[in-house]
Design an enzyme around this catalytic site. Structure first.
Site, PDB file in Angstrom:
ATOM      1  N   HIS A  32       1.016  -1.029  -0.055  1.00  0.00           N
ATOM      2  CA  HIS A  32      -0.114  -0.166  -0.130  1.00  0.00           C
ATOM      3  C   HIS A  32       1.098   1.144   0.056  1.00  0.00           C
ATOM      4  O   HIS A  32       0.510   2.146  -0.373  1.00  0.00           O
ATOM      5  CB  HIS A  32      -0.985  -0.061   1.140  1.00  0.00           C
ATOM      6  CG  HIS A  32      -0.682   0.314   2.501  1.00  0.00           C
ATOM      7  ND1 HIS A  32      -0.374  -0.365   3.447  1.00  0.00           N
ATOM      8  CD2 HIS A  32      -0.249   1.690   2.991  1.00  0.00           C
ATOM      9  CE1 HIS A  32      -0.088   0.175   4.565  1.00  0.00           C
ATOM     10  NE2 HIS A  32      -0.009   1.505   4.368  1.00  0.00           N
ATOM     11  N   ASP A  57       0.266  -7.679   1.607  1.00  0.00           N
ATOM     12  CA  ASP A  57       0.831  -6.360   1.575  1.00  0.00           C
ATOM     13  C   ASP A  57       2.225  -6.147   1.742  1.00  0.00           C
ATOM     14  O   ASP A  57       2.790  -5.625   2.604  1.00  0.00           O
ATOM     15  CB  ASP A  57      -0.021  -5.613   2.881  1.00  0.00           C
ATOM     16  CG  ASP A  57       0.013  -3.916   2.870  1.00  0.00           C
ATOM     17  OD1 ASP A  57       0.453  -3.616   1.713  1.00  0.00           O
ATOM     18  OD2 ASP A  57      -0.177  -3.238   3.648  1.00  0.00           O
ATOM     19  N   GLN A  68       0.171   5.654  11.968  1.00  0.00           N
ATOM     20  CA  GLN A  68       0.290   5.979  10.356  1.00  0.00           C
ATOM     21  C   GLN A  68       1.695   6.424  10.124  1.00  0.00           C
ATOM     22  O   GLN A  68       2.644   7.102  11.058  1.00  0.00           O
ATOM     23  CB  GLN A  68      -0.574   7.189  10.183  1.00  0.00           C
ATOM     24  CG  GLN A  68      -2.041   7.026  10.747  1.00  0.00           C
ATOM     25  CD  GLN A  68      -2.538   5.583  10.087  1.00  0.00           C
ATOM     26  OE1 GLN A  68      -2.379   5.190   9.034  1.00  0.00           O
ATOM     27  NE2 GLN A  68      -3.374   5.075  10.906  1.00  0.00           N
ATOM     28  N   GLY A  69       2.445   6.046   9.101  1.00  0.00           N
ATOM     29  CA  GLY A  69       3.594   6.575   8.836  1.00  0.00           C
ATOM     30  C   GLY A  69       4.634   5.537   9.079  1.00  0.00           C
ATOM     31  O   GLY A  69       5.814   5.530   8.524  1.00  0.00           O
ATOM     32  N   ASP A  70       4.254   4.331   9.529  1.00  0.00           N
ATOM     33  CA  ASP A  70       5.208   3.288  10.254  1.00  0.00           C
ATOM     34  C   ASP A  70       5.018   2.328   9.021  1.00  0.00           C
ATOM     35  O   ASP A  70       5.871   1.264   9.161  1.00  0.00           O
ATOM     36  CB  ASP A  70       5.008   2.781  11.435  1.00  0.00           C
ATOM     37  CG  ASP A  70       5.198   3.645  12.685  1.00  0.00           C
ATOM     38  OD1 ASP A  70       6.154   4.417  12.451  1.00  0.00           O
ATOM     39  OD2 ASP A  70       4.500   3.664  13.786  1.00  0.00           O
ATOM     40  N   SER A  71       4.072   2.370   8.337  1.00  0.00           N
ATOM     41  CA  SER A  71       3.872   1.317   7.662  1.00  0.00           C
ATOM     42  C   SER A  71       4.867   0.765   6.497  1.00  0.00           C
ATOM     43  O   SER A  71       5.849   1.664   6.238  1.00  0.00           O
ATOM     44  CB  SER A  71       2.673   1.398   6.191  1.00  0.00           C
ATOM     45  OG  SER A  71       1.646   1.513   6.733  1.00  0.00           O
TER      46      SER A  71
HETATM   47  N1  ARG Z   1      -1.554   1.998   7.324  1.00  0.00           N
HETATM   48  C1  ARG Z   1      -0.490   2.686   8.053  1.00  0.00           C
HETATM   49  C2  ARG Z   1       0.522   3.221   7.427  1.00  0.00           C
HETATM   50  O1  ARG Z   1       0.306   3.818   6.349  1.00  0.00           O
HETATM   51  C3  ARG Z   1       0.006   1.646   9.463  1.00  0.00           C
HETATM   52  C4  ARG Z   1      -1.083   1.598  10.384  1.00  0.00           C
HETATM   53  C5  ARG Z   1      -0.818   0.625  11.403  1.00  0.00           C
HETATM   54  N2  ARG Z   1      -1.554   0.847  12.175  1.00  0.00           N
HETATM   55  C6  ARG Z   1      -1.442  -0.107  13.386  1.00  0.00           C
HETATM   56  N3  ARG Z   1      -2.508   0.319  14.477  1.00  0.00           N
HETATM   57  N4  ARG Z   1      -0.734  -0.844  13.887  1.00  0.00           N
HETATM   58  O2  ARG Z   1       1.330   4.128   7.705  1.00  0.00           O
END
Ligand code: ARG
Length: 276
Positions: free
Chosen positions: A83, A136, A230-233
């Site tokens: 993603h 993913d 968010q941002g850790d993905s």
């Molecule tokens: N989708 C998020 C990203 O793009 C990562 C989310 C992870 N969330 C969590 N609760 N572990 O950075």
């Protein structure tokens, strides 16, 4: 998930542009001194396999263009989330992003320490499903190899590190509060691998995604408070010295009963035919 992706992107972009960060629909609990969420600052030199995935063209230069994390699995391959390289997150089709980079050895994103390596090609998992979030993962091929000492071994299928109860750590430069506070330096949080039955119960299927045991694992703490955000993905989840997961999704960040969901590395390596 779509909602989350757009949020991640909006947050990163508005931060980079110096504009107001949009309020989250459901902010997680704000904990003082939390990073990743509920973690603490660590040195990238101690964890050289954690890299930032960046594009200054898309996300601005304030934080070196960082918008996702990644893990170095061999000298020329970084794994990140599929993603992360979607048009939803990039705000443009991948082939229009000319400055996609991997940043290694840079603790503080406002500095120029470490190295920036050009990504020469991207292989997205053909089995990635953006509604469940299954599969993913994407492999970034580097134009110049990183030192062998940066590489982390991947846990293969059946590795003991996947067992429920195993302590694990997640790393990233993402939101530290659930409220759009992006980290400048690398952070890590300590969590535990959870049983598939627990993950399935937490995520039977919603607009955020659906837990698929074959391609995902989940990790967290019973009381919440420690999680990726968010941002850790795309960033690494590590247990027993091996890479077991990549930050993928979750409902909110650090909420009790909503553990973080990760791409299962044993499956990712198999579908992408990546060797350590
Ligand atoms: N989708 C998020 C990203 O793009 C990562 C989310 C992870 N969330 C969590 N609760 N572990 O950075």
């Amino acid at each position: 998930m779509r909602r989350h992706i757009v949020r991640a992107w909006t947050g990163a972009l508005s931060l980079a542009a110096g504009a107001a960060v949009l309020p989250l629909a459901a902010p997680g609990p704000a904990a003082a001194d939390s990073v990743v969420i509920g973690g603490s600052a660590v040195q990238v030199s101690d964890h050289p396999w954690v890299v930032a995935v960046a594009s200054r063209d898309r996300f601005g230069g304030t934080r070196s263009g960082q918008f996702c994390g990644g893990a170095v699995v061999n000298r020329t391959t970084v794994l990140t989330a599929a993603h992360c390289v979607s048009a939803d997150v990039l705000g443009a089709p991948l082939n229009e992003v000319r400055d996609l980079k991997v940043i290694a050895g840079r603790n503080d994103l406002r500095t120029s320490e470490g190295s920036e390596v050009t990504v020469s090609s991207v292989k997205t998992n053909p089995e990635y499903n953006s509604s469940t979030n299954s599969g993913d993962v994407a492999a970034l091929t580097l134009a110049t190899p990183l030192p062998e000492s940066y590489v982390i071994p991947m846990a293969g299928q059946g590795d003991a590190a996947y067992r429920a109860g195993t302590p694990a750590a997640v790393y990233g430069w993402g939101d530290t509060t659930g409220g759009g506070q992006y980290a400048r330096s690398l952070h890590a949080a300590q969590v535990h691998v959870l049983a598939d039955t627990v993950c399935e119960e937490a995520y039977p299927g919603s607009s955020d995604g659906k837990y698929v045991a074959a391609t995902m694992l989940c990790a967290g703490e019973p009381m919440g408070g420690k999680d990726a955000c968010q941002g850790d993905s795309g960033g690494p989840l590590v247990a027993q010295g091996r890479l077991i997961g990549l930050v993928s999704w979750g409902s909110g960040c650090g909420r009790p009963g909503n553990p973080g969901v990760y791409t299962r590395i044993s499956d990712a390596a198999k579908v992408l035919r990546i060797h350590g």
